[in-house]
Design an enzyme around this catalytic site. Sequence first.
Site, PDB file in Angstrom:
ATOM      1  N   GLU A 152       7.270  -2.392   2.377  1.00 57.82           N
ATOM      2  CA  GLU A 152       7.985  -3.118   1.221  1.00 57.82           C
ATOM      3  C   GLU A 152       9.432  -3.924   0.921  1.00 57.82           C
ATOM      4  O   GLU A 152      10.042  -4.622   0.348  1.00 57.82           O
ATOM      5  CB  GLU A 152       7.269  -2.083   0.031  1.00 57.82           C
ATOM      6  CG  GLU A 152       7.503  -2.107  -1.379  1.00 57.82           C
ATOM      7  CD  GLU A 152       6.496  -1.015  -2.118  1.00 57.82           C
ATOM      8  OE1 GLU A 152       5.479  -1.815  -2.396  1.00 57.82           O
ATOM      9  OE2 GLU A 152       7.137  -0.059  -2.960  1.00 57.82           O
ATOM     10  N   GLU A 165      -9.165   3.032  -7.488  1.00 60.06           N
ATOM     11  CA  GLU A 165      -8.788   1.854  -6.577  1.00 60.06           C
ATOM     12  C   GLU A 165      -9.674   1.652  -5.647  1.00 60.06           C
ATOM     13  O   GLU A 165      -9.238   0.304  -5.092  1.00 60.06           O
ATOM     14  CB  GLU A 165      -7.763   2.492  -6.565  1.00 60.06           C
ATOM     15  CG  GLU A 165      -6.627   1.423  -5.367  1.00 60.06           C
ATOM     16  CD  GLU A 165      -5.442   2.035  -5.391  1.00 60.06           C
ATOM     17  OE1 GLU A 165      -5.175   2.583  -4.506  1.00 60.06           O
ATOM     18  OE2 GLU A 165      -4.115   1.211  -4.867  1.00 60.06           O
ATOM     19  N   GLU A 170       9.569  -6.796   2.907  1.00 58.90           N
ATOM     20  CA  GLU A 170       9.336  -8.120   1.261  1.00 58.90           C
ATOM     21  C   GLU A 170      10.291  -7.816   0.235  1.00 58.90           C
ATOM     22  O   GLU A 170      10.301  -9.651   0.321  1.00 58.90           O
ATOM     23  CB  GLU A 170       7.307  -7.849   0.504  1.00 58.90           C
ATOM     24  CG  GLU A 170       6.888  -8.538  -0.167  1.00 58.90           C
ATOM     25  CD  GLU A 170       5.683  -7.854  -0.724  1.00 58.90           C
ATOM     26  OE1 GLU A 170       5.792  -6.608  -0.997  1.00 58.90           O
ATOM     27  OE2 GLU A 170       5.521  -8.483  -1.825  1.00 58.90           O
ATOM     28  N   GLU A 190     -11.453  -6.392  -2.815  1.00 56.09           N
ATOM     29  CA  GLU A 190     -10.727  -6.955  -2.723  1.00 56.09           C
ATOM     30  C   GLU A 190      -9.987  -6.109  -1.027  1.00 56.09           C
ATOM     31  O   GLU A 190      -9.133  -6.339  -0.615  1.00 56.09           O
ATOM     32  CB  GLU A 190      -9.578  -7.710  -3.750  1.00 56.09           C
ATOM     33  CG  GLU A 190      -8.284  -7.154  -3.876  1.00 56.09           C
ATOM     34  CD  GLU A 190      -9.201  -5.996  -5.204  1.00 56.09           C
ATOM     35  OE1 GLU A 190     -10.619  -6.231  -5.360  1.00 56.09           O
ATOM     36  OE2 GLU A 190      -8.721  -5.703  -6.412  1.00 56.09           O
ATOM     37  N   LYS A 226      -7.230   6.252  -8.540  1.00 56.01           N
ATOM     38  CA  LYS A 226      -7.237   5.918  -7.680  1.00 56.01           C
ATOM     39  C   LYS A 226      -9.240   6.636  -7.688  1.00 56.01           C
ATOM     40  O   LYS A 226      -9.685   5.343  -6.512  1.00 56.01           O
ATOM     41  CB  LYS A 226      -6.432   7.507  -6.740  1.00 56.01           C
ATOM     42  CG  LYS A 226      -5.074   7.529  -6.405  1.00 56.01           C
ATOM     43  CD  LYS A 226      -4.224   6.317  -5.918  1.00 56.01           C
ATOM     44  CE  LYS A 226      -3.335   6.924  -5.737  1.00 56.01           C
ATOM     45  NZ  LYS A 226      -1.994   5.420  -5.001  1.00 56.01           N
ATOM     46  N   CYS A 242       2.719   0.889  -6.046  1.00 58.24           N
ATOM     47  CA  CYS A 242       1.417   2.077  -4.952  1.00 58.24           C
ATOM     48  C   CYS A 242       1.008   2.508  -6.166  1.00 58.24           C
ATOM     49  O   CYS A 242      -0.015   3.903  -6.244  1.00 58.24           O
ATOM     50  CB  CYS A 242       2.262   3.042  -4.591  1.00 58.24           C
ATOM     51  SG  CYS A 242       3.298   3.920  -5.217  1.00 58.24           S
ATOM     52  N   SER A 258       5.212  -6.080  -5.404  1.00 52.87           N
ATOM     53  CA  SER A 258       5.145  -6.814  -4.123  1.00 52.87           C
ATOM     54  C   SER A 258       3.134  -6.795  -3.014  1.00 52.87           C
ATOM     55  O   SER A 258       2.118  -5.627  -4.544  1.00 52.87           O
ATOM     56  CB  SER A 258       5.190  -5.047  -3.464  1.00 52.87           C
ATOM     57  OG  SER A 258       4.810  -4.864  -2.614  1.00 52.87           O
ATOM     58  N   CYS A 299       4.041  10.766 -10.637  1.00 52.73           N
ATOM     59  CA  CYS A 299       2.459  11.409  -9.561  1.00 52.73           C
ATOM     60  C   CYS A 299       2.601  13.031  -9.978  1.00 52.73           C
ATOM     61  O   CYS A 299       1.307  13.509  -9.958  1.00 52.73           O
ATOM     62  CB  CYS A 299       2.328  10.854  -8.075  1.00 52.73           C
ATOM     63  SG  CYS A 299       1.857   9.561  -7.519  1.00 52.73           S
TER      64      CYS A 299
END
Lengths: 606, 551, 142
Positions: free
Chosen positions: A283, A370, A286, A375, A367, A308, A328, A531
């Site tokens: 990241e 997720e 990037e 993909e 999650k 994230c 990102s 989190c």
Amino acid sequence: MDNKTVTIKINGVEYTVDGGSTILEACRKAGIEIPTLCYMEDVCDEGSCGICVVEVLKARTLQRACITQVFEGMDIKTNTPKVRLARKTIVELILANHPKDCLNCSASEICELRKISYDLGVTETPFEQTKELDLPLDLTSPAIVRDLNKCILCRRCVKVCEVVQSVNVIDIAGRGINSRVSCFMDKGIGESYCTNCGQCIKVCPVGALTEKSDIGRVWDYLSDPTKHVVVQTAPAVRVAIGEEFGMPVGSLVTGQMAAGLRRLGFNGVFDTDFSADLTIMEEGTEFLGRLTKVLGGEEASLPVITSCSPGWIKFIEHYYPKCLPNVSSCKSPQQMFGAVSKTYYAEKMGLDPRNIICISIMPCTAKKYECLRPELDDAFDHWKDKLMLKDEDHFQDVDAVLTTRELGRMMKEGGIDFVNLPDESFDSPLGESTGAAVIFGATGGVMEAALRTVYEVVTEKPLPKIELEAVRGMQGIKKADVPLVKPDGTEIVAKVAIASGLGNARVLLEEVNNGTSPYHFIEIMACPGGCLNGGGQPICDDPNVCEKRASAIYQQDEALTIRKSHDNPEIKKIYEDYFEKPNSHKAHELLHTHYIERDIYEQEKE
Amino acid sequence: MKFYRTHVLVAQDTKSILAGSKRIEETLIEEIKLAGLENEIRVIPTGSLGYSENNQVAIAIYPDNIIYAPVLTSSVKEIVEEHFLKGRIIKALAHPMKHKEISMEERTSENQLNIDVQKRIILKNVGQINPESIHEYIAADGYMALEKALSEMTPESVIEEMKTSELRGRGGAGFPTGLKWQFTRPNPGPTKYVICNADEGEPGTFKDREIMEGDPHKMVEGMILAAYAVGGTDGYIYIRGEYNLSINRLQKAIDACYEYGLLGKNILGTDFSFDLCIHTGAGAYICGEETALINSIEGKRGEPRKKPPYPPSQGLWQKPTLVNNVETFANVPAIINHGGEWYKTLGVEGSYGTKLFSLMGDLNWKGTIEIPFGTTIGKIVDTIGHGVRYDRVLKGIILGGSSGSLIVPGELNTPIDFQSLSRIEAGPGSGSILVMDETRCIVDICLNIAEFFRHESCGKCTPCREGNAQICHLLEMISYGYGLPEDLEKLERIANTMMETSFCPLGQTAPSVLLQALKKFRGEFLAHIDENICPAGVCEINFVEEECSCG
Amino acid sequence: MEEKKHLLEQLHEIQNNDDKHYLPKEKVVELAKKHGYDLAQVYGVETFYTMYSTKPRGKHIIRICENQSCHMANSKKLIRHMEAILNISVGETTEDGFFTLELSSCLGMCSVSPAMMIDEVPYGNLTEDRIDEILATYKEDK
Ligand SMILES: Cc1cc2nc3c(=O)[nH]c(=O)nc-3n(C[C@H](O)[C@H](O)[C@H](O)COP(=O)(O)O)c2cc1C
Ligand code: SF4
Ligand code: SF4
Ligand code: SF4
Ligand code: SF4
Ligand code: SF4
Ligand code: SF4
Ligand code: SF4
Ligand code: FES
Ligand code: FES
Ligand code: FES
């Protein structure tokens, strides 16, 4: 508000209190307990349940302590026969239309209704059931199970989803005795535009909202001898799991957690912190790439927004699909870990990726959603040609996600004496991590970790002070200007902002959406506080829970010798051995992803 | 203006229209023309004449003061020929009360409506003018008060006049209107709302409808005056979706006001501007509660808000907001015209002026009446209602709607005013008088009320949502003969908890008739429970027993 | 702040313009999208008010009052009669899609109890015979 102090009487004793406070606040300060069911500070003050009523001299009726302001000379009685009878009757009325399934209710440990009815001495339900309790379980979401028969209509979930998260995916539908918490058209929550953040689960006082448990599936994997089961644990888990075993809030139990996981039978006990370091490398690169482009007059999407938090990703896909290019392309640490475990690790260990099972322990319910995103299943694509895999061989990068709460239950079921476990460490090679990674668990952590690396990459000098206080703390939105002086003397000021909680995220997103965002880099976490206050964390009534867990996180950061991601030897090694360099072709194949526009209105029309 | 010898008023309220009053009006005009009387006799559509209860069309003839009812198309010719041409009253057609002999002298409209007992201030124009014509309202001194206020009075002095009158709100709670206006005025603008509460959902209440159908301009004038007094800039009439005729008439009234410069910018050429529009409800009794009503206009579920903040400081869209009832507003023009002191000559100490009541149930005459405060309940029943139907014995009266109170025959001498009624734990409430005769079962009545509240509870708070459902269930059991002795204590316990802990007045008052019934008619409940009989023979209990005939 | 100003009116309009007198999902979503309303909240409103329906209804909506005054005038019997001649229960629509039968709270016509409304037209002083007559006039327009 009126900030003068007033003198009031509670149960015959005089107190001087802040004139703006409610009866409830005044009583709590005075050490007088008043039961509440629907009230939640700053979130829910609907006054719906009625359990908190008290007698106020000269008032026509009993008054709700949670929403009634004190006034000079107010004479309050909190414990009279009238008050006790009214409260008891209200609980009995609730229980008349409640399943009373405490024995097989996953909320029974924390259930406030069960506790209140015990505390108030309710020993029978004199009233009969007056409505059918036959609503089917809502199992449509991979993250949340809704048993609305248990719902007591306190509205805490509706308010947290509206006020804190600004998602508004649920509201009360129907009227009177037919009221219910509902999505549009009474659809399942999984068919709606819920972000799976799980904040509603955390506030539900009963067992109407719980996470969808994957414990059974994980036990099955563990008892299958053909499988090599690895586990990764997110940074925020180690500062909270102790609470499940009665340890004080904010206990840091990394070593015991690793030991407990090993005793449950996992073949590799690893750390999501490892892939958090990986995330920073990717990241950070990037971000610098896009920043350099823009400074050089080229086209690139700024600000870069972190990716994230899957609750956050689903939110932006639904509400600000136009802003997706700013996000990102890095996968979350959980998914990076999954991909690495079934490629790099598999090769290194000489394992067939089909036999590797990757479990993650997360503070997070999102999650669970997720890991099902197709993909993200890059390991399968990676192996497809090499191993001549067929479509039915398909496997996910991450096979199952357990929340912190679920891990606690699993350990209890597995007979693990958590509190007395010795400290053990994570396994190699995916177990080493840095202080930068561990602070991911607190709001501002990703930003701080990234800046530690970005600073050194840009300035080519070591960071003078590692702790970046400006991005720490529990405020919903934080902003900072970080000057970066290149070796040639030119200065760039990186403007950064951090939001936690989707309501705060929306504020920053509005600016991005209308092109007025002044920032270069934005960190967003779906859950308020990050989190460490995730939807899968232990449920706890300590008002300072976030601060306590955060301080444990920073304590671990300080205790670690390596505190910057780019200094992590295992990270250096994985780039040497496997990915070559951040944002390489291979890194893009396995560690990056793309997002999907999910306009809520178009979705609902179908 | 043309002079007409005789005016014929044809009732054109909802009920009369249903009974065919439009066709009667057309036929009358035709026949009068045929008789060549069109320059002498004028036909005017008007609001309710008070005779439409039995699906009849009524017409009133002035100045002769004769009411004909029921009028059929076939009898129109006779009326025109006999009465208008020959000047002979048709005795057979003049309206007789049902089930009661009334002498010919009593058959004039004044006697039949007992104008000596009633006092028509608010309803002065109802049944007298065409509600769809602003001209007729103006001819009846309409908008005189507005003109007076705008030209001679400051907003403050309007409020003073209102305070002098000691008018108390007619929506149910009886809050002093002048005081409410005074609280609203100082709160900062620029936007300030004036809302007319025309939700009228209390079962057994239809008095606001009488005003809106019969004299909509009076209420509109009251609202404009209120806006002037409190600094209101925008107005809403929140009206229940079912009141179609009222909605149409109000819309016509508003349109006419805009046309005549009585609404909109610079009203009557002054600096004062005020806009007004109608907002229709969608079927929720709770939206009569002012904060629920505000939520409803805001496009939300009609759930009450917590108070404070009260609407005068933070109401619609957080702006200062004045909410008053239809009847409250309709009182204003007369007070401004004649002064607050004049108003206090009507009624009794502490309860001044007149009050509308909806009269219904087991009576000989039903409809809307206007009486000065202080009239006794008994007098209303006997004189205006012409007594209990079929010469039966009065059992009880539900006063003030389903959330009101239960009056027993021993309390008939109580005057209707706030103080006297509070002595018997009652109040005028929404203004409904439901008379029950001896054939009514109290359990059945309480069950019906409980069903209403179960249906209308917004569901926000536990005591009301669960309590109403529970009360319904228990009463159902009792009415079917499955009641248990301890059920009455349970009912009382729930009812008391609801009164003490419900979030809003709906839940707080829902069990009030029940609680009084449990006191005043306990024996009847016990008969259902202990002896398994319904003394009035209404409950299906009797059938339950018959089923056990298998031996 | 005034974003939902006319939500109730807007829903009335959708429903009045629909042949089946209900709020079709697509129309509601369109409305919500246009004004940025939250769907769950709009649904909360749709289901709060009894005049709205989220399910298709018949060509004519019959709403019989079941409150005190009408109850005392035996509205229960009329409801049963209505159910029998239409061959449906309260809340249902006739097979030919012509009538939907609903109950209503007080319609403000208590002095002519028992009362009902068919669409926008009120009827009072009902008897079984009068109901038959009234329904027949609707059948004629068919
Ligand atoms: C459940 C409930 C229903 C009400 N319904 C009405 C109503 O239909 N019309 C009305 O004017 N007031 C109604 N009210 C009273 C209003 O809340 C408010 O007090 C009134 O509109 C104030 O007007 P007033 O001061 O002119 O009386 C209701 C109150 C409650 C609690
Ligand atoms: S929600 Fe609470 S009271 Fe209800 S069944 Fe579960 S534990 Fe028991
Ligand atoms: S709490 Fe009581 S009911 Fe529940 S399991 Fe224990 S003994 Fe049984
Ligand atoms: S999980 Fe989050 S978005 Fe979904 S309903 Fe709960 S609070 Fe709302
Ligand atoms: S689901 Fe839980 S939080 Fe939501 S209203 Fe019901 S009981 Fe309250
Ligand atoms: S910060 Fe949240 S998303 Fe990131 S690694 Fe930690 S738990 Fe996972
Ligand atoms: S903030 Fe953390 S716990 Fe919350 S949704 Fe994001 S990743 Fe999950
Ligand atoms: S008392 Fe009844 S109507 Fe009022 S808020 Fe509570 S549930 Fe709603
Ligand atoms: S806690 Fe006060 S009403 Fe629920
Ligand atoms: S989504 Fe509600 S708090 Fe995370
Ligand atoms: S009770 Fe039926 S119309 Fe009022």
